[in-house]
Motif scaffolding. Structure first.
Motif, PDB file in Angstrom:
ATOM      1  N   VAL A 156       4.850 162.069  52.895  1.00  0.00           N
ATOM      2  CA  VAL A 156       4.248 162.949  51.896  1.00  0.00           C
ATOM      3  C   VAL A 156       5.199 164.080  51.491  1.00  0.00           C
ATOM      4  N   ILE A 157       5.971 164.615  52.416  1.00  0.00           N
ATOM      5  CA  ILE A 157       6.896 165.714  52.094  1.00  0.00           C
ATOM      6  C   ILE A 157       7.999 165.233  51.141  1.00  0.00           C
ATOM      7  N   PRO A 158       8.690 164.124  51.422  1.00  0.00           N
ATOM      8  CA  PRO A 158       9.688 163.660  50.442  1.00  0.00           C
ATOM      9  C   PRO A 158       9.071 163.314  49.085  1.00  0.00           C
ATOM     10  N   PHE A 159       7.849 162.814  49.081  1.00  0.00           N
ATOM     11  CA  PHE A 159       7.169 162.488  47.830  1.00  0.00           C
ATOM     12  C   PHE A 159       6.948 163.750  46.998  1.00  0.00           C
ATOM     13  N   GLU A 160       6.491 164.806  47.622  1.00  0.00           N
ATOM     14  CA  GLU A 160       6.253 166.064  46.899  1.00  0.00           C
ATOM     15  C   GLU A 160       7.561 166.723  46.476  1.00  0.00           C
ATOM     16  N   ILE A 161       8.571 166.661  47.333  1.00  0.00           N
ATOM     17  CA  ILE A 161       9.876 167.229  46.966  1.00  0.00           C
ATOM     18  C   ILE A 161      10.454 166.493  45.763  1.00  0.00           C
ATOM     19  N   MET A 162      10.268 165.187  45.699  1.00  0.00           N
ATOM     20  CA  MET A 162      10.765 164.409  44.563  1.00  0.00           C
ATOM     21  C   MET A 162      10.067 164.810  43.271  1.00  0.00           C
ATOM     22  N   SER A 163       8.769 165.062  43.329  1.00  0.00           N
ATOM     23  CA  SER A 163       8.062 165.469  42.106  1.00  0.00           C
ATOM     24  C   SER A 163       8.532 166.839  41.632  1.00  0.00           C
ATOM     25  N   VAL A 164       8.764 167.762  42.553  1.00  0.00           N
ATOM     26  CA  VAL A 164       9.284 169.086  42.182  1.00  0.00           C
ATOM     27  C   VAL A 164      10.704 168.962  41.630  1.00  0.00           C
ATOM     28  N   LEU A 165      11.521 168.126  42.247  1.00  0.00           N
ATOM     29  CA  LEU A 165      12.897 167.923  41.790  1.00  0.00           C
ATOM     30  C   LEU A 165      12.930 167.365  40.372  1.00  0.00           C
ATOM     31  N   LEU A 166      12.088 166.395  40.076  1.00  0.00           N
ATOM     32  CA  LEU A 166      12.046 165.831  38.725  1.00  0.00           C
ATOM     33  C   LEU A 166      11.587 166.864  37.695  1.00  0.00           C
ATOM     34  N   THR A 167      10.610 167.675  38.049  1.00  0.00           N
ATOM     35  CA  THR A 167      10.137 168.715  37.133  1.00  0.00           C
ATOM     36  C   THR A 167      11.224 169.746  36.866  1.00  0.00           C
ATOM     37  N   VAL A 168      11.920 170.177  37.914  1.00  0.00           N
ATOM     38  CA  VAL A 168      13.001 171.154  37.755  1.00  0.00           C
ATOM     39  C   VAL A 168      14.136 170.559  36.928  1.00  0.00           C
ATOM     40  N   ALA A 169      14.466 169.292  37.134  1.00  0.00           N
ATOM     41  CA  ALA A 169      15.534 168.652  36.365  1.00  0.00           C
ATOM     42  C   ALA A 169      15.180 168.587  34.887  1.00  0.00           C
ATOM     43  N   PHE A 170      13.937 168.266  34.576  1.00  0.00           N
ATOM     44  CA  PHE A 170      13.528 168.208  33.171  1.00  0.00           C
ATOM     45  C   PHE A 170      13.562 169.594  32.535  1.00  0.00           C
ATOM     46  N   LEU A 171      13.041 170.583  33.227  1.00  0.00           N
ATOM     47  CA  LEU A 171      13.068 171.939  32.683  1.00  0.00           C
ATOM     48  C   LEU A 171      14.500 172.447  32.530  1.00  0.00           C
ATOM     49  N   GLY A 172      15.362 172.133  33.479  1.00  0.00           N
ATOM     50  CA  GLY A 172      16.765 172.523  33.370  1.00  0.00           C
ATOM     51  C   GLY A 172      17.442 171.882  32.171  1.00  0.00           C
ATOM     52  N   ALA A 173      17.136 170.620  31.915  1.00  0.00           N
ATOM     53  CA  ALA A 173      17.722 169.939  30.748  1.00  0.00           C
ATOM     54  C   ALA A 173      17.259 170.588  29.452  1.00  0.00           C
ATOM     55  N   VAL A 174      15.991 170.960  29.370  1.00  0.00           N
ATOM     56  CA  VAL A 174      15.477 171.620  28.165  1.00  0.00           C
ATOM     57  C   VAL A 174      16.121 172.992  27.997  1.00  0.00           C
ATOM     58  N   ILE A 175      16.273 173.751  29.089  1.00  0.00           N
ATOM     59  CA  ILE A 175      16.877 175.086  29.006  1.00  0.00           C
ATOM     60  C   ILE A 175      18.344 174.984  28.582  1.00  0.00           C
ATOM     61  N   ILE A 176      19.078 174.045  29.145  1.00  0.00           N
ATOM     62  CA  ILE A 176      20.482 173.869  28.761  1.00  0.00           C
ATOM     63  C   ILE A 176      20.595 173.464  27.300  1.00  0.00           C
ATOM     64  N   ALA A 177      19.718 172.567  26.847  1.00  0.00           N
ATOM     65  CA  ALA A 177      19.759 172.142  25.444  1.00  0.00           C
ATOM     66  C   ALA A 177      19.416 173.304  24.521  1.00  0.00           C
ATOM     67  N   ARG A 178      18.461 174.113  24.897  1.00  0.00           N
ATOM     68  CA  ARG A 178      18.101 175.282  24.077  1.00  0.00           C
ATOM     69  C   ARG A 178      19.237 176.306  24.048  1.00  0.00           C
ATOM     70  N   ARG A 179      19.890 176.525  25.181  1.00  0.00           N
ATOM     71  CA  ARG A 179      20.975 177.493  25.249  1.00  0.00           C
ATOM     72  C   ARG A 179      22.144 177.044  24.354  1.00  0.00           C
ATOM     73  N   GLU A 180      22.488 175.755  24.397  1.00  0.00           N
ATOM     74  CA  GLU A 180      23.553 175.240  23.531  1.00  0.00           C
ATOM     75  C   GLU A 180      23.165 175.348  22.073  1.00  0.00           C
ATOM     76  N   GLU A 181      21.889 175.158  21.783  1.00  0.00           N
ATOM     77  CA  GLU A 181      21.403 175.245  20.409  1.00  0.00           C
ATOM     78  C   GLU A 181      21.492 176.676  19.896  1.00  0.00           C
ATOM     79  N   ASP A 182      21.174 177.645  20.761  1.00  0.00           N
ATOM     80  CA  ASP A 182      21.230 179.054  20.365  1.00  0.00           C
ATOM     81  C   ASP A 182      22.661 179.527  20.155  1.00  0.00           C
ATOM     82  N   GLU A 183      23.620 178.975  20.895  1.00  0.00           N
ATOM     83  CA  GLU A 183      25.009 179.376  20.757  1.00  0.00           C
ATOM     84  C   GLU A 183      25.627 178.897  19.449  1.00  0.00           C
TER      85      GLU A 183
END
Length: 184
Positions: A156-183
């Motif tokens: 259960v712990i690796p399962f929950e860590i994987m879901s948090v990791l995927l969410t953080v990766a998606f949010l990071g990709a959106v933030i990086i794309a927005r930052r490049e767009e603003d520049e």
């Protein structure tokens, strides 16, 4: 050599296997060669669904269900949302019909097709000459129940860590794309 091929395609399960395999490979090739990102997402969704069909043929219903639910559903929708949330800009000179890659495309396609045919020939010959051991496969009883017990009790712990990791990766990709767009 071709007699084995005709014998193997005499039953319905082999025909379904061939259909799912061609859809999986074709979806992957279409994804690589697609020009628009939305077509890439649709092509990879076809690949995910055909893999689920192959899993059903292997009597792995739980894996097929997860394949459809997670990959064909969630990943495809997540990718479409990612495309919708980020703006893409064409670089100057990337208009239709312009660019250096268009001049090399026919030669590139010819080389790729020749390589694919050679690879197909080698694999076809190897599979026809191979001897596969016979036997029966026992998938077990209540396979999804046992997987669920392992997933939600032991892992259960690796399962929950994987879901948090995927969410953080998606949010990071959106933030990086927005930052490049603003520049720009």
């Amino acid at each position: 050599m071709l007699n084995n091929l005709v014998d193997n395609l005499s039953d319905a399960s082999s025909i379904f296997y061939l259909i799912f395999a061609v859809l999986a490979i074709g979806g992957g090739i279409m994804m690589i060669n697609a020009e628009k990102v939305v077509y890439m997402v649709l092509s990879i969704a076809v690949t995910f669904l055909s893999l689920a069909g192959l899993y059903i043929m292997l009597e792995a219903e739980f894996v097929a269900f997860v394949q459809v639910l997670i990959y064909a559903g969630a990943v495809t929708i997540l990718t479409i949302f990612g495309i919708a949330l980020t703006k893409t800009h064409k670089a100057e000179g990337d208009e239709e019909g312009e660019g250096e890659g268009d001049q090399r495309k026919p030669a590139y396609i010819g080389v790729v097709l020749a390589a694919c045919l050679v690879l197909f020939g080698i694999l076809f010959y190897a599979i026809q000459k191979a001897s596969f051991p016979g036997g029966t496969f026992d998938p077990g009883k209540d396979n999804p129940l046992e997987l669920g017990k392992l997933l939600f009790n032991v892992h259960v712990i690796p399962f929950e860590i994987m879901s948090v990791l995927l969410t953080v990766a998606f949010l990071g990709a959106v933030i990086i794309a927005r930052r490049e767009e603003d520049e720009q």
